[in-house]
Design a protein around this motif. Sequence first.
Motif, mmCIF file in Angstrom:
data_model
loop_
_atom_site.group_PDB
_atom_site.id
_atom_site.type_symbol
_atom_site.label_atom_id
_atom_site.label_comp_id
_atom_site.label_asym_id
_atom_site.label_seq_id
_atom_site.Cartn_x
_atom_site.Cartn_y
_atom_site.Cartn_z
ATOM 1 N N ALA A 175 -3.435 -0.655 15.474
ATOM 2 C CA ALA A 175 -4.183 -1.852 15.070
ATOM 3 C C ALA A 175 -3.222 -2.975 14.714
ATOM 4 O O ALA A 175 -2.371 -2.824 13.843
ATOM 5 C CB ALA A 175 -5.072 -1.535 13.873
ATOM 6 N N VAL A 176 -3.321 -4.088 15.414
ATOM 7 C CA VAL A 176 -2.474 -5.232 15.052
ATOM 8 C C VAL A 176 -3.224 -6.226 14.168
ATOM 9 O O VAL A 176 -2.617 -7.098 13.543
ATOM 10 C CB VAL A 176 -1.901 -5.959 16.292
ATOM 11 C CG1 VAL A 176 -0.835 -5.102 16.957
ATOM 12 C CG2 VAL A 176 -2.979 -6.332 17.291
ATOM 13 N N ARG A 199 0.859 -1.188 0.000
ATOM 14 C CA ARG A 199 0.000 0.000 0.000
ATOM 15 C C ARG A 199 0.892 1.234 0.000
ATOM 16 O O ARG A 199 1.814 1.327 0.805
ATOM 17 C CB ARG A 199 -0.900 0.040 1.252
ATOM 18 C CG ARG A 199 -1.908 -1.098 1.289
ATOM 19 C CD ARG A 199 -2.831 -0.995 2.500
ATOM 20 N NE ARG A 199 -3.486 -2.287 2.721
ATOM 21 C CZ ARG A 199 -4.221 -2.591 3.776
ATOM 22 N NH1 ARG A 199 -4.422 -1.677 4.721
ATOM 23 N NH2 ARG A 199 -4.764 -3.780 3.902
ATOM 24 N N GLY A 220 -7.429 -7.120 12.201
ATOM 25 C CA GLY A 220 -8.832 -6.764 12.111
ATOM 26 C C GLY A 220 -9.544 -7.629 11.099
ATOM 27 O O GLY A 220 -8.914 -8.332 10.300
HETATM 28 P P1 AMP Z 1 -6.422 -4.082 7.117
HETATM 29 O O1 AMP Z 1 -6.293 -5.001 5.951
HETATM 30 O O2 AMP Z 1 -6.221 -2.640 6.791
HETATM 31 O O3 AMP Z 1 -7.609 -4.373 7.965
HETATM 32 O O4 AMP Z 1 -5.179 -4.407 8.031
HETATM 33 C C1 AMP Z 1 -5.094 -5.536 8.865
HETATM 34 C C2 AMP Z 1 -3.825 -5.406 9.679
HETATM 35 O O5 AMP Z 1 -2.692 -5.328 8.810
HETATM 36 C C3 AMP Z 1 -3.750 -4.144 10.488
HETATM 37 O O6 AMP Z 1 -4.406 -4.304 11.710
HETATM 38 C C4 AMP Z 1 -2.268 -3.940 10.648
HETATM 39 O O7 AMP Z 1 -1.780 -4.750 11.708
HETATM 40 C C5 AMP Z 1 -1.725 -4.479 9.364
HETATM 41 N N1 AMP Z 1 -1.433 -3.355 8.434
HETATM 42 C C6 AMP Z 1 -2.290 -2.681 7.634
HETATM 43 N N2 AMP Z 1 -1.671 -1.740 6.917
HETATM 44 C C7 AMP Z 1 -0.370 -1.789 7.279
HETATM 45 C C8 AMP Z 1 0.811 -1.074 6.874
HETATM 46 N N3 AMP Z 1 0.766 -0.113 5.965
HETATM 47 N N4 AMP Z 1 1.980 -1.398 7.478
HETATM 48 C C9 AMP Z 1 2.049 -2.388 8.385
HETATM 49 N N5 AMP Z 1 0.988 -3.099 8.787
HETATM 50 C C10 AMP Z 1 -0.212 -2.816 8.245
#
Ligand code: AMP
Length: 422
Positions: free
Chosen positions: A278-279, A113, A281
Amino acid sequence: MTLQAPKGTFDWLPPRSERALAVREALTGPARRAGYGYIETPVFEDTALFVRGVGESTDIVSKEMYTFEDKGGRSITLRPEGTASVVRAVLQHGLHNNGQLPVKLWYSGSQFRYERAQKGRYRHFWQVGAEALGSEDPALDAELILLAVDGYAALGLTGVRLLVNTLGDKVCRPVYRAALQDFLRGLDLDEATRARIEINPLRVLDDKRPEVQARLAGAPLVVDHLCEACKAYHEEVRSLLTAAGVAYTDDPRLVRGLDYYTRTTFEFVHDGLGSQSAVGGGGRYDGLSEMLGGPPLPSVGWALGVDRTVLAMEAEGLFGDESAEARVRVYGVPLGEEARRRMFLLVTELRRAGLAADMSFGGKGVKGAMKGADRSGAGYAVILGERDIAEGVAQVKDLASGDQTAVPLAEIVTMLKERLDK
Ligand code: AMP
């Protein structure tokens, strides 16, 4: 200047890299023991998959995707998340028609991302995920949450908090969405946020700026707009979590950045991480399959951040000697060319016998080679000089006590195995 890794990326180097592997193992262990099978999808997909599956109004699709045209003129995107690919693969291979539902899968891998880089937020990061597709059952939502809870617990983490909410379904969500839009349109907000009200109003609730949060104080909440079916469903998920002894906090403001979430939504946060707390979700995404042209396939899943979980563990001081698994137990010190030949074969034999072994390379003298032995963390050094070869022995040195004995070459593997397997 030598080349550097791109901005927002970093290298996992040993021994710290062992932490990432340990985290991946521990976080996915509970799912693997609960009937989830391993799936690996390509790191890149057709851009359309994410545009349709994640949603054009999300930050991910509108700002953060690594999209490029390949040499065949196709629009390709490095995956920003795992769920859309998993659903695509299930539909493509008809896994949902092959047997029992739900189809349970877990994955592990890199995500990309284009985000503003800071501690805990990278442009290339690592997630593990679990998805259960094709069942609408509150026990499945609860199961997934529990599997993640157990994964964090297996790592010894005590500071992970679970937040849960529901987003309603296609019956009650639109009514709520309209009520929220009405409220938001009456607020004094900047232009970008006003635009967001029209395309993805739930995301406005997620705005981290204190001045925006202050204005949101009286915003309507989805819990007050749930239809009976969603209310009952959410009650059952919560009750199952409680029955299983899981502590959680209801967070009526918890929304997820992805359009396809319905009903159960949850997040794991850790307070030792600063702003990127957030670790992990996840949540239910009953509409995604249809958005990708498939049949109705109500599903639920999560993604947990490996990088951030490592940071959380470091914040809790949880790592001991993480390289113990991979650590070399025996270190060969050959002195001379004939010795190198023999040592090469002896080390091979030790490894084949299941002992982690390494040796000194580059024709070092005894001093340099013994330094290597000490650095390796090995318990024993096997020293082989010309006189030893003539006598058919090697010197086995216990590096902790300093005791050294001559052992016949033919007996070394058996002897070390006996000592080290204890
Ligand atoms: P998401 O897919 O956005 O729900 O992300 C799930 C988890 O992935 C989050 O809770 C973070 O622990 C991790 N995460 C999301 N984006 C990032 C990022 N840019 N860098 C590191 N970890 C991330």
